[in-house]
Scaffold this motif. Structure first.
Motif, PDB file in Angstrom:
ATOM      1  N   SER A  67       0.362  -1.428  -5.499  1.00  0.00           N
ATOM      2  CA  SER A  67       1.646  -1.620  -4.644  1.00  0.00           C
ATOM      3  C   SER A  67       2.053  -0.177  -4.262  1.00  0.00           C
ATOM      4  O   SER A  67       2.033   0.470  -5.101  1.00  0.00           O
ATOM      5  N   GLN A  90       2.525  -3.798  -9.647  1.00  0.00           N
ATOM      6  CA  GLN A  90       1.623  -4.761  -9.017  1.00  0.00           C
ATOM      7  C   GLN A  90       0.442  -4.230  -8.406  1.00  0.00           C
ATOM      8  O   GLN A  90       0.567  -3.072  -7.861  1.00  0.00           O
ATOM      9  N   ILE A  91      -0.610  -4.972  -8.481  1.00  0.00           N
ATOM     10  CA  ILE A  91      -1.829  -4.493  -7.873  1.00  0.00           C
ATOM     11  C   ILE A  91      -2.354  -5.707  -7.245  1.00  0.00           C
ATOM     12  O   ILE A  91      -2.278  -6.965  -7.289  1.00  0.00           O
ATOM     13  N   PHE A  92      -3.113  -5.297  -5.939  1.00  0.00           N
ATOM     14  CA  PHE A  92      -3.599  -6.319  -5.007  1.00  0.00           C
ATOM     15  C   PHE A  92      -5.054  -6.387  -4.928  1.00  0.00           C
ATOM     16  O   PHE A  92      -5.662  -5.360  -5.145  1.00  0.00           O
ATOM     17  N   TYR A 152      -2.196 -10.915  -5.691  1.00  0.00           N
ATOM     18  CA  TYR A 152      -1.708  -9.879  -6.487  1.00  0.00           C
ATOM     19  C   TYR A 152      -1.336 -10.316  -8.160  1.00  0.00           C
ATOM     20  O   TYR A 152      -1.117 -11.508  -8.040  1.00  0.00           O
ATOM     21  N   THR A 196       0.560  -8.508 -12.041  1.00  0.00           N
ATOM     22  CA  THR A 196       1.162  -7.469 -12.484  1.00  0.00           C
ATOM     23  C   THR A 196       0.359  -7.005 -13.612  1.00  0.00           C
ATOM     24  O   THR A 196      -0.174  -7.582 -14.428  1.00  0.00           O
ATOM     25  N   TRP A 229      -2.216  -0.351   3.310  1.00  0.00           N
ATOM     26  CA  TRP A 229      -0.992  -0.132   3.520  1.00  0.00           C
ATOM     27  C   TRP A 229      -0.544   0.534   4.778  1.00  0.00           C
ATOM     28  O   TRP A 229      -0.821   1.642   4.874  1.00  0.00           O
ATOM     29  N   PRO A 243       3.623  -8.415   1.989  1.00  0.00           N
ATOM     30  CA  PRO A 243       3.104  -8.256   0.240  1.00  0.00           C
ATOM     31  C   PRO A 243       3.099  -9.831   0.126  1.00  0.00           C
ATOM     32  O   PRO A 243       2.535  -9.958  -1.362  1.00  0.00           O
TER      33      PRO A 243
END
Length: 534
Positions: A256, A264-266, A283, A285, A316, A351
């Motif tokens: 993120s 957070q990661i996607f 996504y 945590t 992004w 997001p």
């Protein structure tokens, strides 16, 4: 008693019949490909249709003949053997039935072993498959009729042995750190180190703010590495279920923009099963051992069958929206022109998965609101150039026609209406290299390099490359350095890098210190770090 024809005459009759089958098959597949384009509104003048038919006879015909011949040899030998017992009146119909059956079995076998779901595009639907099988039946009928007046008994078994031998001859046609120094024309000296190894088909790499790295592995694992490349966690827990088969699996990983605040990661990945699957985005945590509070925010609609062409790159935009690249599912290529689904498009979402109000097709009831651009085949390289405020992507062509594009909102990038590539069989996908209303590429690679991950070099370690794109090449087993013109109207493939590795390059990233990181796409894949030679 009628005498068995000489072997020369028998072979001549077989060649005539096979020639009929190959010519008819090539013509039929061309017409079905053209009809698929016409079904999405493409106007194909008669002259172009004739040219495409002729070109397919030249380029598709020999490949199709190799496929057609094996099943035809075996099936006609079997038909003659059965007719020997039933009598000559049965020869022609048996040869016709055997011809269609032999081609059907050939299609089943080839589609099972080929990397693409359907090798010959005309057979993607039942009607097209039946039409192709009909051409084989006609070829078998011709062979039966040519031999019905002269077929004897004595040498039938010998003929069977000979043709089986011919088919057997035809079958083979189917089927520690590394340190490197390189100084080539225009290339600075560099040094390559292996910093991590033993990864199963690694697909993407992302850096965390503290220098640690996340690496996805296509079977569905997410590995956490230290800044030095040591494995901190071999497989983080909590990932969503991943459909892993063929090209399907776990794809991109992207922290993120507010990672230091929300952790957070996607992730992009294939979800579902072979009969019904999607490209999905979720996504979660990041904790010390895995992901928590995982939530899916997007999935391609509709579901598709097969395990090819998912896209899956994430990036992004400066405004905090998420760009997701998608594939055409291979067998669904015409759907890349259908704004009523997500196939073969780039989508832009918030997001949380909601749709930005300024997406280009907002308010169109017949269009998916997430779509940002369309007419794409399989995008696996994506870069946001914040300095010049542009979104750059490349996509796989088939046999040639790999493209580099600057993406503009609402634009149609042409697939499959316009492409410089041929299908894997040599067949024409379309008569058009360019088509009104579609955007031509800045750069096209023909033959295909199979472009993969892409990075914009902005570091300090290689000043000669600053501002250039570094494009991984799976087929060519190297990285291509590409330079955009000042006005971004065209691009130049400047040079090839890291070819001495002789490995498929799946991803290219620029590290926080300016070093270049590469992922090698192997069952025992590696993370490589490229720095200048001292």
């Amino acid at each position: 008693m009628n005498q068995m024809p000489s072997w020369a005459a028998l072979c001549l009759r077989f060649i005539i019949a096979m020639f009929v089958g190959v010519i008819l098959g090539s013509i039929v597949q061309t017409q079905f490909n053209m009809a698929a384009l016409q079904s999405i509104g493409v106007d194909i003048p008669l002259g172009l249709r004739i040219v495409s038919t002729r070109e397919d006879l030249i380029h598709f015909g020999p490949i199709y003949a190799a496929l057609f011949s094996v099943g035809f040899i075996i099936s006609q030998a079997f038909a003659m053997l059965v007719a020997r017992r039933l009598g000559k009146p049965w020869l022609a119909p048996l040869c016709a039935i055997a011809g269609a059956t032999g081609l059907w079995v050939t299609f089943l076998l080839v589609n099972r072993v080929a990397p693409m779901p359907t090798l010959i595009a005309a057979t993607r639907d039942t009607f097209g498959l039946l039409a192709m099988l009909g051409t084989a039946a006609i070829a078998g009928l011709v062979f039966g009729l040519l031999n019905s007046q002269t077929t004897g008994r004595a040498r039938q078994p010998k003929f069977l042995i000979v043709v089986l031998g011919m088919s057997a001859l035809a079958l083979p046609g189917y089927s520690e750190n590394l340190q490197a120094q390189a100084t080539t024309a225009g290339t600075v000296p560099y040094h390559i180190d292996t910093i991590a190894e033993g990864l199963e088909h690694p697909w993407s790499l992302a850096f965390l703010p503290d220098g640690r790295m996340l690496v996805t592995e296509r079977p569905g694992r997410l590995r956490l590495l230290t800044a030095q490349g040591d494995t901190q966690v071999a497989s983080l827990s909590g990932l969503p279920p991943v459909y892993a088969s063929g090209q399907a699996g776990l794809f991109d990983v992207l922290p993120s923009p507010q990672f230091e605040q929300n952790q957070q990661i996607f992730l992009s990945y294939a979800c579902g099963n072979h009969s019904a699957n999607h490209t999905c985005i979720a996504y979660g945590t990041l904790t010390e051992r895995g992901l928590e509070e995982v939530e899916e925010i997007f999935r391609v609609d509709p579901a598709k069958r097969g395990d090819a062409h998912y896209g899956g790159r994430l990036a992004w935009l400066p405004d905090g929206t998420l760009i997701v690249t998608l594939g055409d599912g291979f067998d669904y290529r015409e759907q890349a022109q259908n704004l009523g689904n997500h196939i073969g498009s780039i989508v832009r979402i918030h997001p949380d998965g909601s749709v930005p109000d300024d997406n280009p097709f907002i308010g169109d009831a017949d269009t998916r609101p997430e779509i940002y651009s369309y007419g794409h085949r399989n995008i696996q390289g994506l870069v946001v150039d914040e300095q010049n405020q542009r979104l750059i992507a490349h996509e796989h062509g088939p046999r040639g026609g790999d493209e580099l594009n600057i993406i503009t909102a609402g634009a149609n990038f042409g697939w499959p209406i316009a492409t410089g590539g041929l299908d894997y069989t040599g067949a024409r996908i379309t008569p058009f290299n360019q088509y009104p209303g579609t955007i031509p590429p800045l750069l096209e690679w023909t033959p295909s390099i199979a472009p993969s991950g892409m990075a914009l070099y902005t570091g300090e370690l290689f000043p000669e490359w600053r501002g250039d794109l570094l494009v991984g090449a799976l087929v060519d087993k190297e990285v291509r350095r590409v330079r955009l013109s000042a006005d971004a109207t065209h691009a130049e493939d400047v040079e090839s890098l890291f070819g001495e590795l002789e490995e498929r390059i799946r991803d290219v990233r620029v590290g926080p210190e300016g070093a270049i990181y590469l992922l090698t796409d192997n069952p025992e894949g590696r993370v490589l770090k490229v720095t200048p030679s001292q």
